[in-house]
Design a protein around this motif. Structure first.
Motif, PDB file in Angstrom:
ATOM      1  N   GLN A 183      -5.823  -6.971  -0.365  1.00  0.00           N
ATOM      2  CA  GLN A 183      -6.729  -5.831  -0.481  1.00  0.00           C
ATOM      3  C   GLN A 183      -6.919  -5.146   0.873  1.00  0.00           C
ATOM      4  O   GLN A 183      -6.903  -3.912   0.971  1.00  0.00           O
ATOM      5  CB  GLN A 183      -8.079  -6.290  -1.031  1.00  0.00           C
ATOM      6  N   LEU A 184      -7.090  -5.953   1.917  1.00  0.00           N
ATOM      7  CA  LEU A 184      -7.274  -5.382   3.254  1.00  0.00           C
ATOM      8  C   LEU A 184      -6.056  -4.565   3.680  1.00  0.00           C
ATOM      9  O   LEU A 184      -6.186  -3.457   4.221  1.00  0.00           O
ATOM     10  CB  LEU A 184      -7.533  -6.509   4.258  1.00  0.00           C
TER      11      LEU A 184
ATOM     12  N   GLY B 179       0.812  -1.213   0.000  1.00  0.00           N
ATOM     13  CA  GLY B 179       0.000   0.000   0.000  1.00  0.00           C
ATOM     14  C   GLY B 179       0.840   1.254   0.000  1.00  0.00           C
ATOM     15  O   GLY B 179       0.569   2.212  -0.747  1.00  0.00           O
ATOM     16  N   GLN B 180       1.891   1.266   0.822  1.00  0.00           N
ATOM     17  CA  GLN B 180       2.766   2.435   0.891  1.00  0.00           C
ATOM     18  C   GLN B 180       3.495   2.663  -0.425  1.00  0.00           C
ATOM     19  O   GLN B 180       3.650   3.804  -0.874  1.00  0.00           O
ATOM     20  CB  GLN B 180       3.783   2.267   2.027  1.00  0.00           C
ATOM     21  N   ARG B 181       3.927   1.570  -1.072  1.00  0.00           N
ATOM     22  CA  ARG B 181       4.648   1.711  -2.343  1.00  0.00           C
ATOM     23  C   ARG B 181       3.731   2.196  -3.463  1.00  0.00           C
ATOM     24  O   ARG B 181       4.137   2.995  -4.320  1.00  0.00           O
ATOM     25  CB  ARG B 181       5.308   0.377  -2.708  1.00  0.00           C
ATOM     26  N   ILE B 182       2.500   1.735  -3.465  1.00  0.00           N
ATOM     27  CA  ILE B 182       1.536   2.212  -4.462  1.00  0.00           C
ATOM     28  C   ILE B 182       1.291   3.705  -4.283  1.00  0.00           C
ATOM     29  O   ILE B 182       1.310   4.484  -5.250  1.00  0.00           O
ATOM     30  CB  ILE B 182       0.210   1.417  -4.333  1.00  0.00           C
ATOM     31  N   LEU B 183       1.057   4.115  -3.058  1.00  0.00           N
ATOM     32  CA  LEU B 183       0.781   5.521  -2.781  1.00  0.00           C
ATOM     33  C   LEU B 183       2.001   6.391  -3.106  1.00  0.00           C
ATOM     34  O   LEU B 183       1.869   7.468  -3.710  1.00  0.00           O
ATOM     35  CB  LEU B 183       0.397   5.680  -1.305  1.00  0.00           C
TER      36      LEU B 183
ATOM     37  N   ALA C  71      -3.544   0.922   4.485  1.00  0.00           N
ATOM     38  CA  ALA C  71      -2.528   1.941   4.238  1.00  0.00           C
ATOM     39  C   ALA C  71      -3.146   3.189   3.614  1.00  0.00           C
ATOM     40  O   ALA C  71      -2.774   4.323   3.964  1.00  0.00           O
ATOM     41  CB  ALA C  71      -1.439   1.388   3.326  1.00  0.00           C
ATOM     42  N   LEU C  72      -4.090   3.015   2.715  1.00  0.00           N
ATOM     43  CA  LEU C  72      -4.731   4.162   2.069  1.00  0.00           C
ATOM     44  C   LEU C  72      -5.585   4.938   3.060  1.00  0.00           C
ATOM     45  O   LEU C  72      -5.625   6.174   3.029  1.00  0.00           O
ATOM     46  CB  LEU C  72      -5.577   3.674   0.888  1.00  0.00           C
TER      47      LEU C  72
ATOM     48  N   ALA D 267     -17.845  -2.659   4.710  1.00  0.00           N
ATOM     49  CA  ALA D 267     -17.322  -2.053   5.935  1.00  0.00           C
ATOM     50  C   ALA D 267     -16.441  -0.841   5.649  1.00  0.00           C
ATOM     51  O   ALA D 267     -16.380   0.098   6.452  1.00  0.00           O
ATOM     52  CB  ALA D 267     -16.538  -3.101   6.728  1.00  0.00           C
ATOM     53  N   THR D 268     -15.762  -0.852   4.522  1.00  0.00           N
ATOM     54  CA  THR D 268     -14.877   0.258   4.160  1.00  0.00           C
ATOM     55  C   THR D 268     -15.660   1.452   3.625  1.00  0.00           C
ATOM     56  O   THR D 268     -15.209   2.603   3.736  1.00  0.00           O
ATOM     57  CB  THR D 268     -13.858  -0.208   3.096  1.00  0.00           C
ATOM     58  N   ALA D 269     -16.841   1.208   3.048  1.00  0.00           N
ATOM     59  CA  ALA D 269     -17.615   2.264   2.397  1.00  0.00           C
ATOM     60  C   ALA D 269     -17.854   3.479   3.293  1.00  0.00           C
ATOM     61  O   ALA D 269     -17.588   4.622   2.878  1.00  0.00           O
ATOM     62  CB  ALA D 269     -18.935   1.703   1.875  1.00  0.00           C
ATOM     63  N   PRO D 270     -18.330   3.312   4.532  1.00  0.00           N
ATOM     64  CA  PRO D 270     -18.558   4.511   5.348  1.00  0.00           C
ATOM     65  C   PRO D 270     -17.262   5.210   5.751  1.00  0.00           C
ATOM     66  O   PRO D 270     -17.253   6.433   5.963  1.00  0.00           O
ATOM     67  CB  PRO D 270     -19.305   3.969   6.573  1.00  0.00           C
ATOM     68  N   LEU D 271     -16.172   4.457   5.851  1.00  0.00           N
ATOM     69  CA  LEU D 271     -14.892   5.070   6.214  1.00  0.00           C
ATOM     70  C   LEU D 271     -14.403   5.996   5.108  1.00  0.00           C
ATOM     71  O   LEU D 271     -13.932   7.102   5.371  1.00  0.00           O
ATOM     72  CB  LEU D 271     -13.854   3.983   6.493  1.00  0.00           C
ATOM     73  N   LEU D 272     -14.522   5.555   3.858  1.00  0.00           N
ATOM     74  CA  LEU D 272     -14.152   6.413   2.733  1.00  0.00           C
ATOM     75  C   LEU D 272     -15.207   7.487   2.498  1.00  0.00           C
ATOM     76  O   LEU D 272     -14.890   8.620   2.110  1.00  0.00           O
ATOM     77  CB  LEU D 272     -13.955   5.574   1.470  1.00  0.00           C
TER      78      LEU D 272
END
Length: 447
Positions: A318-319, A270-274, A324-325, A366-371
């Motif tokens: 994916q998790l 995740g960090q490398r992608i970002l 990381a994102l 579960a991720t939807a409300p966080l984003l």
């Protein structure tokens, strides 16, 4: 039923022969090409009396897209689409006239035509009669979609949380369902909430100026996703394992993006992608989790390595990347993950794969409300039988049967998955969050 078969039974002598022999004749699906009209003919907008104001608003949206919009069914028109608006229907009996009006024109629905319902979801506190009327549209639409022929499809927009028919996200969903971009999406009802966004400057390039990452981009569906996002205006970072470097470079060059050789199961993926997206392109707006593997075995014969590898790539990676994102606090990030109809309905010999894909659906919700709290979205696309190198390895008889199971009587193409992802990744789809859109031709399972 390969594409070659579909073309053969729809043209020339082989068409006549197929008719005489009673062979399956799947329609040639109309897919998006720049410059083609949005629909294949005039659009009929109908509603019950209580929903007339919303139907008027829908008609105005369609007129704004330079479509030929009619409000009364006539016998002299080959309809390109029918939009049935039942947003304010309060009792089941109230829908009868409008529903039967749709039925009266179905024999004049053009090949590759569209039927789209617009309704409201049942809500806590609804009276039983109101809840019945609203939920009834679900069964109606799914059944109607199975009756359509000639490549025509039926899909529904379900308004939630007070969403209005004239908001951008609802209009974007309507446009997607009417268009050739939804060729292999059939029998689906997509909830759209009140979160809204500005309409894109160009509906043909809704991702203009955005930076998108696609994992597993070296070939197949991943390469199709990269091409489609680039077509829609995005700068694409193509990610795949070092062993796929040649194909990865080919995809990145084709879309004018950059390549990042990376194993998504790495702890720092995740960090490398970002870091790559920020340093090379100035930011990150879209992430598509496409990377995935198969290790099919009956559970009684499955080795630990076969189970663990699928979970690591398809789900745990994916998790970890999402974590990381989220930690990076990005605003307006749109994440789209590849699920599968196997994760919805299950499939023999795929306990590991179905576990991973059902898990994708779980983390998406579960991720939807966080984003969403930062103006972003998380959604999933669940493909059915898609014609890829992977499915080409399935035994011929099994493959042929699998193609017959969808209502559209054929497998989908990688671009069909890519079109759905591009729609969900667009800022205009901000009201679609935490949803699973099936791209399966209305497969008989997982509906």
């Amino acid at each position: 039923m390969t594409d070659r078969y579909t073309k053969a039974v729809n043209s020339g002598f082989t068409k006549t022969l197929a008719k005489r022999l009673g062979l399956p004749r799947p329609a040639i699906l109309r897919r998006y090409r720049a410059g083609d009209p949005l629909t294949v003919g005039p659009v009929l907008v109908v509603s019950d009396g209580a929903s007339k104001a919303d139907a008027d608003a829908v008609a105005q949206t369609l007129l704004g897209w330079d479509l030929d919009v009619r409000r009364d069914p006539t016998d002299d028109v080959r309809w390109g689409a029918v939009v049935l608006v039942l947003t304010e229907t309060a009792r089941p009996a109230d829908a009868s006239e409008a529903v039967l009006s749709v039925g009266s024109v179905l024999r004049r629905l053009a090949g590759n035509g569209r039927v789209v319902t617009v309704s409201r979801a049942p809500a806590d506190g609804d009276a039983p009669e109101l809840a019945a009327a609203r939920n009834a549209v679900d069964g109606f639409l799914r059944s109607l979609a199975k009756e359509l022929r000639g490549g025509a499809t039926g899909n529904g927009i379900v308004l939630t949380g007070g969403a209005a028919v004239d908001q951008t996200s609802v209009r974007a969903t309507l446009r997607f369902f009417l268009s050739a971009k939804s060729a292999y999406v059939d029998g689906q009802l997509l909830p759209v909430g009140p979160a809204d966004a500005e309409a894109p400057t160009s509906w043909d390039r809704p991702l203009e100026g955005k930076v998108a990452v696609v994992t597993g981009a070296a070939r197949g569906i991943g390469a199709a996703i990269a091409r489609t996002l680039a077509r829609d205006g995005a700068t694409v970072v193509c990610v795949d394992v070092p062993a796929a470097g040649e194909g990865l470079a080919r995809t990145a060059n084709a879309v004018g993006g950059t390549a990042l050789q990376l194993d998504v199961t790495a702890e720092d993926a995740g960090q490398r992608i970002l870091q790559h997206a920020r340093e090379r392109h100035g930011g990150l707006d879209v992430v598509v989790h496409n990377a995935g593997i198969l290790r099919d075995k009956l559970l009684a014969n499955m080795k630990p390595a076969q189970w663990d590898a699928v979970i690591a790539v398809n789900l745990a990676a994916q998790l970890r990347i999402n974590e990381a994102l989220l930690d990076a606090g990005l605003d307006g990030l749109h994440v789209v993950s590849l699920a599968s109809t196997s994760g919805i309905a299950g499939n023999k010999g795929q306990t590991n794969y179905a576990f991973s894909k059902a898990g994708v659906i779980g983390h998406t919700r579960a991720t939807a409300p966080l984003l969403g709290a930062r103006g972003g979205t998380a959604n999933a696309v669940a493909p059915g039988f898609i014609e890829t190198d992977m499915t080409a390895s399935i035994p011929f008889a099994t493959r042929s049967v699998a193609r017959l199971l969808p209502t559209l009587s054929q497998g989908g193409e990688p671009v069909d998955v890519a079109e759905a992802i591009a729609f969900l990744a667009s800022p205009a789809a901000a009201g679609v969050n935490g949803q699973v859109l099936r791209v399966c031709g209305q497969h008989m399972v997982g509906q």
